[in-house]
Design a protein around this motif. Structure first.
Motif, PDB file in Angstrom:
ATOM      1  N   LYS A 191       0.660  -1.394   0.299  1.00 41.01           N
ATOM      2  CA  LYS A 191      -0.214  -0.275   0.301  1.00 41.01           C
ATOM      3  C   LYS A 191       0.674   1.312   0.003  1.00 41.01           C
ATOM      4  N   GLN A 192       2.258   1.350   0.675  1.00 44.12           N
ATOM      5  CA  GLN A 192       2.979   1.995   0.922  1.00 44.12           C
ATOM      6  C   GLN A 192       2.242   3.950   1.245  1.00 44.12           C
ATOM      7  N   PRO A 193       1.290   3.481   2.445  1.00 45.61           N
ATOM      8  CA  PRO A 193       0.203   4.697   2.861  1.00 45.61           C
ATOM      9  C   PRO A 193       1.537   6.209   3.019  1.00 45.61           C
ATOM     10  N   LYS A 194       0.608   7.135   2.982  1.00 44.37           N
ATOM     11  CA  LYS A 194       1.384   8.627   3.618  1.00 44.37           C
ATOM     12  C   LYS A 194       0.748   8.648   4.897  1.00 44.37           C
ATOM     13  N   THR A 229      -5.896  15.306   4.499  1.00 41.69           N
ATOM     14  CA  THR A 229      -4.499  14.092   4.427  1.00 41.69           C
ATOM     15  C   THR A 229      -6.062  12.827   3.595  1.00 41.69           C
ATOM     16  N   ASP A 230      -5.603  12.702   2.617  1.00 40.04           N
ATOM     17  CA  ASP A 230      -6.239  11.567   1.630  1.00 40.04           C
ATOM     18  C   ASP A 230      -6.945   9.947   3.273  1.00 40.04           C
ATOM     19  N   ASP A 239      -4.868   7.265   1.248  1.00 44.16           N
ATOM     20  CA  ASP A 239      -3.445   7.072   2.093  1.00 44.16           C
ATOM     21  C   ASP A 239      -2.798   6.775   2.816  1.00 44.16           C
ATOM     22  N   SER A 240      -3.725   6.533   4.172  1.00 49.48           N
ATOM     23  CA  SER A 240      -3.843   5.630   5.659  1.00 49.48           C
ATOM     24  C   SER A 240      -3.842   4.941   5.535  1.00 49.48           C
ATOM     25  N   ALA A 260       5.155   5.105  -5.913  1.00 48.56           N
ATOM     26  CA  ALA A 260       4.360   5.490  -5.342  1.00 48.56           C
ATOM     27  C   ALA A 260       2.888   6.425  -5.451  1.00 48.56           C
ATOM     28  N   PRO A 314      -0.953   6.180  -5.947  1.00 50.58           N
ATOM     29  CA  PRO A 314      -1.973   5.259  -5.330  1.00 50.58           C
ATOM     30  C   PRO A 314      -2.892   4.732  -5.555  1.00 50.58           C
TER      31      PRO A 314
END
Length: 961
Positions: free
Chosen positions: A75-78, A292-293, A296-297, A402, A405
C-alpha cells in the motif's frame, strides 16, 4: 459506510445466513446467540468497509508483524495513525540508537492533580522487532514524505481515566486479561523481569478474553495450559501465511467476539469506549488539519478496539467527544531497556512466550520471504554500507512509483472468513526438520548442564513431541509441545544443575533478550555520567559487572570519578556501584579505591534519574531537600540529609539550610525514639566542623542549645515511661552530658539538668542503674555509694535475680558516662564471681545479644578496660588480686558504711529484738523452726539472730527497704 449500506450485496451475507441457521438449530430458535453471531459479522463488515483502512494487530505477534510488513510494501501509505500515547511521539526517532527490545516511558516524580501517594507515576510501552508497531515506525521514519501520528490518550489521561481505586490487574490499562497466566507451570523468575518496575503498561494490540469462563473454555477444549499457547496454536500459526484480507477479517472477528462476550463492567466499558472516541477524534483532527486522504492512510490499533461501536467511529463519525485537559503534572519522557521477561511480567503472559514469538518471527521471515522494515542504523542490526545504500535506493524508487496510490476497491473485499474457518491445517514438512534440530540442540544443552542425556533422548523428545501434538489435536508440534516433551524425556526425576529443562528450552528458543538504550538516546544526565566516568576506560554501557581500580594518589584526575561513583552509590539501586575497597566519611578521603560497577545492568534506573534533573548533583540535592521537608521526617532523618549534603556534595549552603530544618523538627518532637541516632550524627557533625571550620555554624550551636533544653524537659517522663527504652534514655543523657560544656557556653543553665535528674523516678532495674550513673556524673552520688548499692543487691536474695538487669543498665550508662567503664568491669566481675549458675547462665545470652544489637561500641570499651585490669599471663593469675578488693577490705570503709546505716548488723538486730512476736510470726510463715535466744547486748543479740535465721533477716530487710 459498508458496501451493504450502498445497496451492493454485502460479501458476508452467505456467512450471516450460515450463522443464523446454526444459531436457530443449536439454540432452538433465534435469540441472544443469533444476535451475538450476526453482530460479530456486522462488526467485521463495518470495519472492513471504513474508508480509512483499519489494521488490527495483536501486540508482539509475529503474524501481525509479517502482515504489517507485507501491507506496508503493497500500500505504501502516506500517513500512519498508531495506537500509542501521543506524548511519546518525540521518542520514536531515538529508537535508531537502541538495541531492541526497549520501552518508551513517561515518568513524573512530582504529581499535581493526582494523590501524592501515587507518585512517582510511570507509563511504559514496550517495543520489540517482532511487533507490528515497530514495522510501522521503521517504515514511517525511513520513508520520506510519510507521517506517523500517535493518537492514543496521553500518559496524563492514563491516570485520569483509570484511577488506582479501581485496582486494575496488570496490563488492564488496555483491557488485558484478568491477570497473569496461572494455568501454566511456574518457571524460575528471571532477574530481568523487574526492568519495568511498577510502571503502568500501555499495550497496543490488546487481544485477550475478558470473560474468564470463555478463556477457561477455550483453554480446556484447545487442550492447552495458558492463553499464550492457545494463541500460538489457533491464531498465530494459521495466520502466518494468510493474505491481507484474510488476516484483517480474522483479527476483526476475534476482536469483536472478545468484545461482545466481555462482562458488563461499566467502568471498563466506559474506559474502552472513551479511549476509542479519543483516538478517532485525534484522527479526524489530523485529517482535517493536513488534508490527508484517508485512502492513503493506515490506522494501526488493537483488534479489540478495531471492532468498535461508538458513534465517533470512522472518518465520518460524530464529533461529540470532548477531550479533557491534562493536569499540571510535568512528565518526562525517555527510552528504557526492556526484556522479554519484563514484557511477560508486565502484561501477564506465559514465561517464554515472547522469546518463542521472536523465534517464530525469524522462522516466518525465512518461509515467507517478506523483507521486514528496520530503522537505518538500528543498534544490534548488522547491515553493510552497500546493502544500506541499496535499500535506500529501492525505497526512493518505491516512493516515486507510489506517487499515485493504488486504487481502493469500491466495495469491501470478498468474504475470506468462511474459507479460512473451514480450511484444515496443513502439515509443513519443513517443520519436521526444525523439530529434529530442536531435539538435537536441547540434548546438547542438557549435557552441558549436567544431565545424562543421549541420542536416544533426542529421538524420544522428537517422537514425544509429535505424540503430544496428536493427543492435543494439533497438526504439527508447537514449541510448547516440544517443551513438555523435553521435560518428560530428559529431566526425569532430578535437576542436576541450576537450570531445569524448561529454562533450557526457553534459552534455546532465543532466551530472554535484553534491550539497550544507546548513548545518543540517553537523557543529558546519563550522558554526563558516562562522560565523567570516561577516564576509567570501561564499557559502562555493557551489561554485567566491571571492576574499576582508582589510584587517586597516582592519578589525581580520578578523584572526580570517585565523587561520581559515591553519588551513584547513593542514588542507584544496590549493586549498581558497590565499593570493594575505600570508604568515604566526613573529613576523610581514600587514596585508593576499588569498585564493582553494573551501570549497564541498571540502565533503567540511571535513565529515570535523568527525568529528575540534568546532573546527578541536582538530583541528589532535590532528593535531600524532599527527604528533609517530608512531613514524616524526624530530626535524625534530617541530620542524615545534612551529613549526605556534606559528604557527597560538599555544600555548606545546603547543609545550613537542612540544619535549620533539623532544628525545627527537633523542637516539635515529643518522642525520644530517635535519640540514639540524633546523638550519633550530631557528634559526628560537631567533630567535622571543629576540625575543618574556624567557628561552628550558627544552626549547630542553636541545635545544641535547643536540644539541651528539649531533652532536659523530656528526661523525667522518659525515665518513667515504658515506651522509652533504656537505650533511648541513655542517648538523651549522652547528649546532655557530652554537649554540656558547649550548651553552658551558649547560655544554658546546668540546674535544669540537675532538676530533671532529681525528678526522675524510674521503676525498671535498667533505668534505676542508669539514674545512678547520671547522679555519679552530676556528683550527687559517690562511687563508694554506688559500689555499696551493688553489693547490697548481691547480698539480698530477693533482688539478686534482677542483678543482671542492673548490670545491663550500667553497661548502657557508658554512653553518657564513659568514665564508669572501670566500675562496670568491677560489677560484671563480681556478678560472675558471686551469682549462682541458675541466674548467671540465662542472663549471659541476653547480655551478649543486647551488646551486639545496641552496644557494640560499649562492648569494646569493656574489653579494653578488662584487658588493662586483668593479668595478661596465666601464671600470674593465682597471685592476682582485683584492685577494687582493697577498699572492700579496708576497716575504715567498713566503719563508714556501718555508720551510714548500711550494715545490717546494727539496725536489723535492734529491729528483731524490739518486736520478737512479729519475728516469731514471720519465722513461722517462712518455715523457720526454733526459738529466739538473745544473748549479750542488743547488737550482739541481733547479730546472733541474723546468723541463725538468715532467711528471716533478709525478708525483713527487704520489707524495711
Amino acid at each position: 459506510m459498508s458496501a451493504a449500506g450502498q445497496g451492493v450485496a454485502a460479501p458476508f451475507d452467505a456467512l450471516k445466513s450460515q450463522l443464523q441457521e446454526a444459531a436457530t438449530r443449536f439454540a432452538d430458535g433465534p435469540d441472544a446467540l443469533e444476535g451475538i453471531l450476526l453482530g460479530i459479522v456486522d462488526d467485521v463488515d463495518r470495519a472492513v468497509g471504513e474508508p480509512l483502512e483499519i489494521f488490527p494487530v495483536c501486540h508482539h505477534s509475529p503474524a501481525s508483524a509479517i502482515a504489517m510488513a507485507r501491507r506496508l510494501q503493497e500500500k505504501q501509505p502516506k500517513a500512519i495513525y498508531l495506537e500509542l500515547c501521543e506524548d511519546m511521539a518525540p521518542l520514536l526517532p531515538e529508537l535508531r540508537n537502541c538495541k531492541l527490545p526497549v520501552a518508551a516511558q513517561a515518568f513524573a516524580s512530582e504529581v499535581e492533580g493526582f494523590p501524592l501517594d501515587w507518585a512517582p507515576l510511570s507509563v511504559i510501552a514496550p517495543i520489540t522487532e517482532a511487533s507490528a508497531e515497530y514495522q510501522a515506525i521503521a517504515y514511517a521514519l525511513d520513508t520520506p514524505g510519510v507521517q506517523i501520528v500517535l493518537v492514543d490518550w496521553s500518559s496524563d489521561h492514563v491516570f485520569q481515566w483509570d484511577p488506582r481505586s479501581s485496582e486494575p490487574a496488570p496490563g488492564s490499562e488496555n483491557g488485558d486479561g484478568d491477570g497473569p497466566d496461572d494455568a501454566g507451570d511456574p518457571a524460575e523468575p528471571s532477574e530481568q523481569a523487574g526492568l519495568h518496575g511498577d510502571a503502568v503498561g500501555v499495550e497496543i494490540g490488546d487481544l485477550r478474553p475478558r470473560f474468564a469462563e470463555l478463556e477457561e473454555h477455550l483453554l480446556r477444549h484447545g487442550r492447552v495450559r495458558h492463553w499464550s499457547e492457545w494463541w500460538h496454536q489457533y491464531v498465530e500459526t494459521p495466520l502466518g501465511d494468510a493474505d491481507h484480507d484474510t488476516y484483517r477479517q480474522v483479527m476483526l472477528l476475534i476482536g469483536s467476539l472478545f468484545r461482545r462476550l466481555a462482562p458488563g463492567d461499566s467502568h471498563r466499558v466506559r474506559v474502552d469506549e472513551d479511549r476509542e472516541r479519543y483516538m478517532w477524534t485525534r484522527i479526524r483532527e489530523h485529517l482535517t488539519a493536513t488534508g490527508t486522504d484517508p485512502a492513503d492512510s493506515l490506522y494501526v490499533c488493537g483488534a479489540f478496539h478495531a471492532a468498535s461501536r461508538v458513534a465517533e467511529f470512522g472518518v465520518e463519525g460524530a464529533d461529540s467527544f470532548g477531550i479533557t485537559p491534562r493536569s499540571a503534572t510535568k512528565w518526562r519522557h525517555g527510552l528504557i531497556p526492556s526484556s522479554h521477561a519484563a514484557i511477560e511480567a508486565q502484561f501477564g503472559l506465559a514465561p517464554g512466550s515472547v522469546s518463542i514469538a521472536a523465534t517464530t518471527w525469524g522462522t516466518n521471515l525465512k518461509r515467507t520471504g517478506v523483507k521486514p522494515f528496520r530503522l537505518e542504523g538500528q543498534a544490534g542490526v548488522k547491515k553493510t554500507a552497500a546493502k544500506a545504500k541499496k535499500t535506500a535506493v529501492k525505497t526512493k524508487k518505491a516512493v516515486a512509483s507510489a506517487a499515485v496510490p493504488a486504487p481502493v476497491p469500491a466495495t469491501a473485499p470478498s468474504d475470506r472468513l468462511s474459507g479460512f474457518l473451514r480450511r484444515p491445517p496443513v502439515l509443513d514438512r519443513l517443520d519436521e526438520a526444525e523439530l529434529l534440530g530442536w531435539s538435537v540442540d536441547i540434548v546438547r544443552s542438557a549435557r552441558r548442564n549436567g544431565y545424562l542425556a543421549s541420542t536416544a533422548d533426542a529421538i524420544a523428545v522428537f517422537e514425544t513431541s509429535i505424540l503430544l501434538a496428536g493427543l492435543r489435536d494439533r497438526a504439527k508440534p508447537t514449541p510448547y509441545d516440544f517443551q513438555d516433551a523435553a521435560v518428560t524425556c530428559i529431566e526425569k526425576d532430578s535437576v542436576p544443575g541450576r537450570r531445569d529443562v524448561r529454562r533450557l528450552v526457553e534459552t534455546m528458543m532465543g532466551g530472554d533478550r535484553v534491550g539497550q538504550v544507546g548513548y545518543d538516546a540517553l537523557p543529558p544526565l546519563a550522558r554526563d555520567v558516562h562522560d565523567r566516568l570516561a577516564p576509567l576506560r570501561l564499557s559502562l554501557d555493557q551489561r554485567g559487572v566491571k571492576r574499576a581500580l582508582l589510584d587517586i594518589a597516582g592519578r589525581p584526575e580520578l578523584a572526580r570519578c570517585s565523587d561520581v561513583l559515591w553519588m551513584l552509590r547513593h542514588l542507584l539501586p544496590a549493586g549498581a556501584a558497590r565499593p570493594i575497597m575505600g570508604e568515604r566519611e566526613l573529613g576523610e578521603r581514600s587514596l585508593q579505591e576499588s569498585w564493582d560497577l553494573a551501570i549497564g545492568t541498571h540502565q533503567r534506573a540511571l535513565i529515570e534519574l535523568g527525568y529528575e534533573g540534568v546532573s546527578i548533583e541536582q538530583v541528589l540535592e532535590q532528593r535531600l531537600r524532599r527527604k528533609a521537608n517530608n512531613a514524616q521526617a524526624t530530626a535524625a532523618v534530617v541530620l542524615e540529609a545534612v551529613e549526605d549534603a556534606l559528604l557527597y556534595l560538599g555544600s555548606h549552603r545546603l547543609a545550613d539550610e537542612l540544619g535549620t530544618r533539623a532544628l525545627q523538627v527537633l523542637s516539635a518532637e515529643r518522642s525520644v525514639d530517635d535519640a540514639p541516632e540524633v546523638l550519633r550524627r550530631i557528634r559526628r557533625l560537631l567533630a567535622f566542623y571543629r576540625t575543618t571550620e574556624p567557628v561552628l555554624p550558627g544552626w549547630i550551636e542553636t541545635f545544641v542549645k535547643t536540644g539541651y533544653a528539649h531533652y532536659c524537659t523530656l528526661l523525667p517522663t522518659a525515665f518513667a515511661s515504658d515506651d522509652a527504652g533504656v537505650r533511648q534514655v541513655a542517648a538523651m543523657l549522652g547528649f546532655l552530658f557530652s554537649m554540656e560544656s558547649l550548651a553552658l557556653s551558649l547560655g544554658c543553665d546546668r540546674s535544669q539538668l540537675e532538676l530533671a535528674v532529681a525528678q526522675a523516678h524510674p521503676e525498671g532495674a535498667e533505668k534505676i542503674a542508669l539514674l545512678w550513673a547520671a547522679r555519679v556524673q552530676l556528683g550527687t552520688l559517690s562511687r563508694a555509694d554506688l559500689r555499696d548499692r551493688c553489693e547490697q543487691l548481691l547480698d539480698n536474695p530477693l533482688v539478686v535475680q534482677a542483678y543482671p538487669r542492673y548490670i545491663s543498665g550500667l553497661v548502657h550508662a557508658l554512653e553518657p558516662v564513659p568514665g564508669l567503664v572501670d566500675f562496670v568491669v568491677e560489677a560484671v566481675s563480681n556478678a560472675f564471681g558471686r551469682l549462682p549458675d541458675s541466674v548467671l547462665l540465662p542472663w549471659l545470652p541476653s547480655l551478649i545479644m543486647a551488646l551486639r544489637k545496641s552496644g557494640a561500641d560499649l562492648a569494646s570499651l569493656l574489653v579494653r578496660e578488662a584487658g588493662r585490669v586483668f593479668p595478661a599471663r596465666l601464671d600470674v593469675l593465682d597471685a592476682w588480686a582485683a584492685p577494687w578488693k582493697g577498699e572492700a577490705a579496708d576497716p575504715a570503709a567498713l566503719s563508714r558504711r556501718r555508720a551510714a546505716g548500711r550494715d545490717p548488723g546494727g539496725p536489723l538486730a535492734a529491729l528483731l529484738q524490739a518486736y520478737p512476736a512479729t519475728c516469731e510470726e514471720v519465722a513461722g510463715l517462712l518455715g523457720c523452726e526454733g526459738e529466739w535466744s538473745v544473748g549479750g547486748g542488743a547488737a550482739q543479740g541481733g547479730l546472733e539472730i541474723v546468723k541463725r535465721y538468715p532467711d528471716v533477716a533478709m525478708a525483713l530487710a527487704g520489707l524495711a527497704g
